[in-house]
Design a protein around this motif. Structure first.
Motif, PDB file in Angstrom:
ATOM      1  N   ASP A   1       0.817  -1.211   0.000  1.00 24.15           N
ATOM      2  CA  ASP A   1       0.000   0.000   0.000  1.00 24.15           C
ATOM      3  C   ASP A   1       0.854   1.266   0.000  1.00 24.15           C
ATOM      4  OD1 ASP A   1      -2.282  -1.539   0.037  1.00 24.15           O
ATOM      5  OD2 ASP A   1      -2.537  -1.421   2.209  1.00 24.15           O
ATOM      6  N   ARG A   2       2.026   1.188   0.577  1.00 23.93           N
ATOM      7  CA  ARG A   2       2.882   2.373   0.705  1.00 23.93           C
ATOM      8  C   ARG A   2       3.968   2.453  -0.362  1.00 23.93           C
ATOM      9  NH1 ARG A   2       5.294   3.167   6.493  1.00 23.93           N
ATOM     10  NH2 ARG A   2       5.748   0.934   6.401  1.00 23.93           N
ATOM     11  N   LEU A   3       3.954   1.546  -1.322  1.00 17.72           N
ATOM     12  CA  LEU A   3       5.061   1.413  -2.267  1.00 17.72           C
ATOM     13  C   LEU A   3       5.371   2.712  -2.999  1.00 17.72           C
ATOM     14  CD1 LEU A   3       7.102  -0.525  -3.577  1.00 17.72           C
ATOM     15  CD2 LEU A   3       5.342  -1.102  -5.267  1.00 17.72           C
ATOM     16  N   PHE A   4       4.354   3.464  -3.371  1.00 16.68           N
ATOM     17  CA  PHE A   4       4.585   4.680  -4.158  1.00 16.68           C
ATOM     18  C   PHE A   4       4.310   5.947  -3.352  1.00 16.68           C
ATOM     19  CE2 PHE A   4       3.862   1.450  -7.484  1.00 16.68           C
ATOM     20  CZ  PHE A   4       5.089   1.558  -8.128  1.00 16.68           C
ATOM     21  N   THR A   5       4.580   5.905  -2.068  1.00 20.63           N
ATOM     22  CA  THR A   5       4.484   7.095  -1.240  1.00 20.63           C
ATOM     23  C   THR A   5       5.435   8.164  -1.755  1.00 20.63           C
ATOM     24  OG1 THR A   5       3.973   5.758   0.709  1.00 20.63           O
ATOM     25  CG2 THR A   5       4.758   8.010   1.097  1.00 20.63           C
ATOM     26  N   PRO A   6       4.956   9.383  -2.043  1.00 21.75           N
ATOM     27  CA  PRO A   6       5.868  10.434  -2.504  1.00 21.75           C
ATOM     28  C   PRO A   6       7.014  10.640  -1.505  1.00 21.75           C
ATOM     29  CG  PRO A   6       3.605  11.107  -2.843  1.00 21.75           C
ATOM     30  CD  PRO A   6       3.546   9.833  -2.037  1.00 21.75           C
ATOM     31  N   GLY A   7       8.227  10.617  -2.011  1.00 24.86           N
ATOM     32  CA  GLY A   7       9.394  10.728  -1.145  1.00 24.86           C
ATOM     33  C   GLY A   7       9.776   9.432  -0.473  1.00 24.86           C
ATOM     34  N   GLY A   8       9.026   8.370  -0.727  1.00 26.86           N
ATOM     35  CA  GLY A   8       9.282   7.085  -0.102  1.00 26.86           C
ATOM     36  C   GLY A   8       8.747   7.023   1.316  1.00 26.86           C
ATOM     37  N   PHE A   9       8.604   5.807   1.843  1.00 27.09           N
ATOM     38  CA  PHE A   9       8.210   5.689   3.248  1.00 27.09           C
ATOM     39  C   PHE A   9       9.435   5.293   4.072  1.00 27.09           C
ATOM     40  CE2 PHE A   9       7.339   1.301   1.783  1.00 27.09           C
ATOM     41  CZ  PHE A   9       7.896   0.532   2.804  1.00 27.09           C
ATOM     42  N   TRP A  10       9.496   5.843   5.270  1.00 30.97           N
ATOM     43  CA  TRP A  10      10.659   5.664   6.137  1.00 30.97           C
ATOM     44  C   TRP A  10      10.536   4.371   6.920  1.00 30.97           C
ATOM     45  CZ3 TRP A  10      11.667   8.185  11.455  1.00 30.97           C
ATOM     46  CH2 TRP A  10      13.031   8.129  11.782  1.00 30.97           C
ATOM     47  N   LYS A  11      11.591   3.568   6.903  1.00 28.56           N
ATOM     48  CA  LYS A  11      11.550   2.304   7.650  1.00 28.56           C
ATOM     49  C   LYS A  11      11.812   2.512   9.143  1.00 28.56           C
ATOM     50  CE  LYS A  11      16.381   0.840   7.374  1.00 28.56           C
ATOM     51  NZ  LYS A  11      17.352  -0.081   6.788  1.00 28.56           N
ATOM     52  N   GLY A  12      12.189   3.735   9.524  1.00 26.07           N
ATOM     53  CA  GLY A  12      12.406   4.045  10.934  1.00 26.07           C
ATOM     54  C   GLY A  12      13.851   3.850  11.366  1.00 26.07           C
ATOM     55  N   ASN A  13      14.192   4.498  12.498  1.00 28.90           N
ATOM     56  CA  ASN A  13      15.544   4.411  13.038  1.00 28.90           C
ATOM     57  C   ASN A  13      15.487   4.767  14.521  1.00 28.90           C
ATOM     58  OD1 ASN A  13      18.225   5.063  13.878  1.00 28.90           O
ATOM     59  ND2 ASN A  13      18.814   5.399  11.751  1.00 28.90           N
ATOM     60  N   PRO A  14      15.722   3.817  15.413  1.00 31.34           N
ATOM     61  CA  PRO A  14      15.619   4.104  16.848  1.00 31.34           C
ATOM     62  C   PRO A  14      16.506   5.257  17.304  1.00 31.34           C
ATOM     63  CG  PRO A  14      15.725   1.744  16.479  1.00 31.34           C
ATOM     64  CD  PRO A  14      16.007   2.398  15.156  1.00 31.34           C
ATOM     65  N   ALA A  15      17.736   5.334  16.797  1.00 32.76           N
ATOM     66  CA  ALA A  15      18.652   6.384  17.252  1.00 32.76           C
ATOM     67  C   ALA A  15      18.148   7.771  16.881  1.00 32.76           C
ATOM     68  CB  ALA A  15      20.044   6.161  16.674  1.00 32.76           C
ATOM     69  N   ALA A  16      17.342   7.865  15.837  1.00 30.85           N
ATOM     70  CA  ALA A  16      16.762   9.156  15.473  1.00 30.85           C
ATOM     71  C   ALA A  16      15.819   9.661  16.555  1.00 30.85           C
ATOM     72  CB  ALA A  16      16.029   9.047  14.138  1.00 30.85           C
ATOM     73  N   HIS A  17      15.346   8.747  17.398  1.00 31.77           N
ATOM     74  CA  HIS A  17      14.460   9.107  18.510  1.00 31.77           C
ATOM     75  C   HIS A  17      15.177   8.958  19.852  1.00 31.77           C
ATOM     76  CE1 HIS A  17      11.249   9.137  15.560  1.00 31.77           C
ATOM     77  NE2 HIS A  17      11.557   7.910  15.212  1.00 31.77           N
ATOM     78  N   ARG A  18      16.498   8.889  19.789  1.00 29.33           N
ATOM     79  CA  ARG A  18      17.345   8.743  20.980  1.00 29.33           C
ATOM     80  C   ARG A  18      17.005   7.474  21.766  1.00 29.33           C
ATOM     81  NH1 ARG A  18      18.458  15.055  22.950  1.00 29.33           N
ATOM     82  NH2 ARG A  18      19.671  15.561  21.075  1.00 29.33           N
ATOM     83  N   LYS A  19      16.753   6.417  21.009  1.00 20.05           N
ATOM     84  CA  LYS A  19      16.636   5.079  21.582  1.00 20.05           C
ATOM     85  C   LYS A  19      17.880   4.315  21.143  1.00 20.05           C
ATOM     86  CE  LYS A  19      11.582   5.109  21.447  1.00 20.05           C
ATOM     87  NZ  LYS A  19      10.356   4.461  20.892  1.00 20.05           N
ATOM     88  N   TRP A  20      18.751   4.056  22.099  1.00 17.90           N
ATOM     89  CA  TRP A  20      20.086   3.554  21.776  1.00 17.90           C
ATOM     90  C   TRP A  20      20.143   2.040  21.932  1.00 17.90           C
ATOM     91  CZ3 TRP A  20      21.647   7.967  19.894  1.00 17.90           C
ATOM     92  CH2 TRP A  20      21.298   9.163  20.512  1.00 17.90           C
ATOM     93  N   GLU A  21      20.134   1.321  20.819  1.00 16.02           N
ATOM     94  CA  GLU A  21      20.167  -0.142  20.864  1.00 16.02           C
ATOM     95  C   GLU A  21      21.611  -0.633  20.843  1.00 16.02           C
ATOM     96  OE1 GLU A  21      17.566  -1.534  17.774  1.00 16.02           O
ATOM     97  OE2 GLU A  21      15.762  -0.883  18.856  1.00 16.02           O
ATOM     98  N   THR A  22      22.382  -0.139  21.811  1.00 15.32           N
ATOM     99  CA  THR A  22      23.781  -0.537  21.974  1.00 15.32           C
ATOM    100  C   THR A  22      23.901  -1.491  23.159  1.00 15.32           C
ATOM    101  OG1 THR A  22      24.194   1.323  23.450  1.00 15.32           O
ATOM    102  CG2 THR A  22      24.551   1.699  21.093  1.00 15.32           C
ATOM    103  N   LYS A  23      25.104  -2.008  23.376  1.00 16.76           N
ATOM    104  CA  LYS A  23      25.321  -2.914  24.510  1.00 16.76           C
ATOM    105  C   LYS A  23      25.051  -2.215  25.836  1.00 16.76           C
ATOM    106  CE  LYS A  23      28.690  -5.917  22.208  1.00 16.76           C
ATOM    107  NZ  LYS A  23      30.091  -6.412  22.218  1.00 16.76           N
ATOM    108  N   SER A  24      25.394  -0.932  25.917  1.00 21.87           N
ATOM    109  CA  SER A  24      25.207  -0.189  27.159  1.00 21.87           C
ATOM    110  C   SER A  24      23.812   0.404  27.291  1.00 21.87           C
ATOM    111  CB  SER A  24      26.229   0.949  27.242  1.00 21.87           C
ATOM    112  OG  SER A  24      25.973   1.921  26.229  1.00 21.87           O
ATOM    113  N   GLY A  25      23.063   0.433  26.193  1.00 22.47           N
ATOM    114  CA  GLY A  25      21.759   1.072  26.198  1.00 22.47           C
ATOM    115  C   GLY A  25      21.826   2.575  26.028  1.00 22.47           C
ATOM    116  N   LYS A  26      23.038   3.084  25.756  1.00 29.35           N
ATOM    117  CA  LYS A  26      23.223   4.515  25.536  1.00 29.35           C
ATOM    118  C   LYS A  26      24.177   4.725  24.357  1.00 29.35           C
ATOM    119  CE  LYS A  26      22.320   6.110  30.253  1.00 29.35           C
ATOM    120  NZ  LYS A  26      22.774   7.008  31.348  1.00 29.35           N
ATOM    121  N   ALA A  27      24.225   5.969  23.860  1.00 25.82           N
ATOM    122  CA  ALA A  27      25.227   6.312  22.851  1.00 25.82           C
ATOM    123  C   ALA A  27      26.600   6.269  23.510  1.00 25.82           C
ATOM    124  CB  ALA A  27      24.945   7.693  22.281  1.00 25.82           C
ATOM    125  N   GLU A  28      27.592   5.788  22.761  1.00 20.66           N
ATOM    126  CA  GLU A  28      28.874   5.492  23.381  1.00 20.66           C
ATOM    127  C   GLU A  28      30.009   6.339  22.805  1.00 20.66           C
ATOM    128  OE1 GLU A  28      29.583   1.292  23.284  1.00 20.66           O
ATOM    129  OE2 GLU A  28      27.727   0.820  24.368  1.00 20.66           O
TER     130      GLU A  28
END
Length: 761
Positions: A600-627
């Motif tokens: 349904d979203r294939l031809f979204t103008p500008g594309g659809f974003w698959k998301g990125n946790p770090a863009a929301h300051r959710k750090w999926e690192t070993k420490s749970g924070k930016a390192e």
């Protein structure tokens, strides 16, 4: 082509009439047709066709012409009127063709029929698709799947890439190297470790909100020209652009918008960089450390004097770890060492630091000048450290912005092209398709090269690309390749990899190009790809196929898979080929967090974003924070200074995309007529008694006892730091040892190669 070197100072801006002339010089050779004009009209636009060249973002509101000079060349290259038919191979032996230059091979035209190498005649001969799949399948089934390489180029769609990776794992292996292994795998590893996300945290619209852009090791004018429109808009609104690069590249200096009639006639070009620092190859670590040192010490002074803080201590305390360790390292850093290793003056670094400290929102752009070094991870960590100091990750108008190369190289990783079990959705694959995926890591590019050289690899299936030409250690690789039991090439055009036959079976399987009409059982098909900002775009080709005997990439992958694997009712290969929407549904089911409502979203103008946790300051690192990370070296080259030793930087020309050569005009650098050149600093030329146009040889100085030499190179005086020299990729790849790679990511370290000069013949 003429082998006569021509040198002429190019004073014009990037873009402008020079860009138009560049297209006019290359495109007519392929043939201007209604299909070509229609493809360019629709290129990179919603419900259009996505360019096969770079992966720069596709705006929701595109320009009238949303293609660049190199995009036009790539489109014309694919839609060429020239054809390589079975009759072509009757006229030319493989040995003869192997003596042709890269440009001449690809100019021969589009492959039209499945071809099998016949050793008795040293020629490719035509075969049917049924025969091709039967013979390839029978041979592959005799081999150990864990010793066969399944390589994919960055042009393959998400649908094809998903099918290819699923075939590999159902066969019991995950030897799945791809183009990322040769360029941005350092990003995938380094950003993942530092902030928990392996890709850019920014999106295209973040450039509308930044105050400063810091650039490291990326040539915008050649590698991603459409980015110049974004940079022009930033420059016009006063964004400071601070560039670090060994060579002066015209795209980072000035730009004339070809779509602006005023600029094309009487207007002045837009100045892009407000500062331009010619760092030594590998010297980014020290240059960035100098900026961080200044910022940290300025903050220390503010604390002592009760002034305004320079660093974002709230962000640092809440979102990061190891700041004090890094800050202590930066404070203790020696300025003499920083200046020596960076190749910059302290004043230059202070100028850059002032921009960083006063900017509220900073984007850090980088390319392979960061990633393709022995200590490339350390360069990337330093870049992240700089951003973290002032909270420039995870907020509007700020963050790391790696500029990916090939049009879907990032997307392939998203849908399963990886040799690492930890990155594969093993449990979901097992549940959805009812098989036991392998859990042992496969081979990346470097390990594949090792195994081919050692003679332990048993086969190679190449989904696009030019692996043998693109990889290091060419002489040994070629010897090992000839001992492989089988090599299968899915391709649109002839290239050097096709001309070293494997020992038993070698096949050329011609496929549709992305620009071409793809009609299957349920009608016209669309494919998809991911851009450098993690946006997913649909693409529909409409051009007439080069031959009615071509199959699509999904059809070829399915044909091989069916010939090798036992039937599995949960994997309907034929239905998937008949309707790519079903493949997208399978992708959505496998990666529901990224591809919800995919079709349904294939031809979204500008594309659809698959998301990125770090863009929301959710750090999926070993420490749970930016390192924060402390670098292991002050220079990323990974080898010591020595008398007579140079750092070779391998480069693209303006008439090139990866190993595809469109012509012999490196317009921005003022070099044309030949690719067999070495760019040298004038002081280095004088020290070696060299004059411009002298012929020299380069030899490896890797201290591993292996002789690697390229002769017949002509000297060109160029504005490049002393001790560094530049030359073209892939011609100089053979000087790179296979073990000269980024330590963690295994990316070949082509931006700082140890070499020596000797007089040529």
């Amino acid at each position: 082509m003429s082998d006569e070197l021509k040198i002429e100072d190019y004073r014009n801006a990037a873009g402008g009439w020079g860009s138009m002339a560049g297209m006019a010089k290359v495109v007519p050779k392929e043939g201007v047709s209604p299909d070509l004009l229609d493809a360019l009209r629709r290129q990179n636009k919603p419900e259009g066709v996505m360019c096969v060249s770079c992966s720069w973002g596709k705006p929701a509101k595109p320009h009238l012409a949303e293609f660049c000079e190199n995009g036009a060349k790539a489109t014309a290259w694919e839609l060429t009127r020239e054809r390589v038919t079975p009759a072509f191979f009757q006229r030319h032996s493989v040995r003869e063709l192997d003596g042709w230059q890269d440009y001449d091979l690809e100019q021969a035209g589009r492959l039209t029929h499945p071809m099998r190498y016949d050793r008795a005649t040293d020629r490719y001969v035509a075969a049917s698709w049924d025969e091709a799949f039967a013979v390839i399948g029978a041979k592959l089934k005799t081999l150990d799947p864990t010793k066969v390489v399944l390589y994919s180029s960055g042009r393959a769609s998400l649908e094809t890439s998903f099918m290819f990776s699923l075939f590999a794992r159902m066969w019991g292996q995950q030897n799945l190297p791809d183009s990322s292994n040769m360029c941005h795998e350092t990003t995938s590893v380094g950003l993942k470790n530092a902030i928990g996300s392996p890709v850019a945290t920014i999106q295209l619209e973040d450039y509308d909100h930044c105050d400063a852009i810091f650039v490291f090791g990326q040539n915008v004018g050649t590698n991603s020209p459409r980015m110049l429109h974004t940079l022009k808009d930033c420059a016009k609104r006063g964004v400071e652009i601070v560039t670090f690069n060994p060579l002066r590249e015209r795209g980072w200096e000035k730009f004339v918008d070809p779509q602006n009639p005023i600029e094309m006639t009487v207007g002045a070009p837009t100045r892009i960089s407000t500062q331009y620092h010619q760092v030594r190859a590998g010297g980014d670590i020290s240059a960035i450390l100098g900026i961080c040192k200044i910022a940290i010490e300025a903050d220390d002074k503010a604390v002592a004097e009760g002034g305004e803080r320079v660093l974002d201590h709230h962000f640092i305390a809440q979102h990061t770890v190891r700041f004090e360790e890094f800050a202590a390292f930066a404070r203790a850093a020696n300025w003499d060492e920083i200046v020596r290793e960076s190749g910059l003056t302290r004043t230059a670094i202070e100028d850059a630091a002032r921009v960083y400290m006063r900017a509220k929102r900073v984007i850090a752009v980088y390319g392979m000048g960061i990633t393709q070094h022995r200590y490339g991870i350390d360069s990337l960590y330093m870049l992240v450290d700089m951003l973290l100091l002032r909270g420039n990750v995870g907020r509007e108008g700020a963050g790391p912005g790696p500029v990916r190369g090939h049009s879907n190289v990032q997307g392939q990783r998203t849908v399963g092209i990886t040799e690492k079990t930890e990155l594969a959705p093993v449990e979901r694959l097992k549940a959805l398709f009812q098989f036991d995926p392998p859990t042992e890591d496969g081979w990346d590019t470097v390990e594949s090269c090792r195994q081919i050289i050692a003679g332990t690899a048993q086969g190679f299936v190449q989904l696009g690309g030019n692996f043998l030409r693109a990889t290091p250690e060419h002489a040994k690789m070629k010897e090992g390749w000839a001992k492989l039991p089988i090599a299968v090439h899915i391709a649109t055009k002839l290239n050097k990899s096709h001309l070293t036959p494997a020992q038993d079976e070698t096949w050329l399987l011609p496929c549709l190009g992305r620009m071409e009409h793809d009609m299957q059982a349920t009608g016209r098909q669309a494919v998809s790809m991911e851009d450098t900002f993690s946006h997913i775009h649909g693409s529909v080709g409409k051009a007439k196929p080069a031959s009615d005997t071509l199959l699509s990439e999904p059809a070829i992958v399915a044909g091989i898979a069916k010939a090798v694997l036992d039937a599995n009712p949960n994997v309907p290969w034929d239905a998937w080929v008949g309707d790519y929407g079903q493949v997208r549904t399978a992708i959505e089911n496998t990666y529901p967090d990224k591809f919800g409502n995919f079709n349904d979203r294939l031809f979204t103008p500008g594309g659809f974003w698959k998301g990125n946790p770090a863009a929301h300051r959710k750090w999926e690192t070993k420490s749970g924070k930016a390192e924060f990370n402390v670098p292991r070296a002050m220079n990323a080259s990974g080898f010591a200074e020595a008398e007579g030793r140079f750092r070779l930087v391998t480069l693209r020309s303006n008439d090139q995309f990866n190993t595809t050569i469109y012509g012999y005009d490196d317009r921005f650098r003022g070099i044309s007529g030949t690719r067999m050149i070495v760019m040298m600093n004038r002081s280095d030329m004088l020290a070696h008694g060299l004059s411009e146009r002298d012929t020299i040889a380069l030899e490896s100085d890797a201290e591993d006892g292996v002789e690697r030499v390229v002769d017949g190179l002509q000297v060109v005086e160029y504005n490049i730091p002393a001790g560094c020299i530049g030359g073209y990729y892939p011609e100089l790849n053979c000087l790179i040892p296979v073990e000269h790679h980024a330590l963690e990511s295994h990316v070949p370290a082509g931006k700082s190669v140890p070499v020596r000069i000797r007089k040529g013949r």
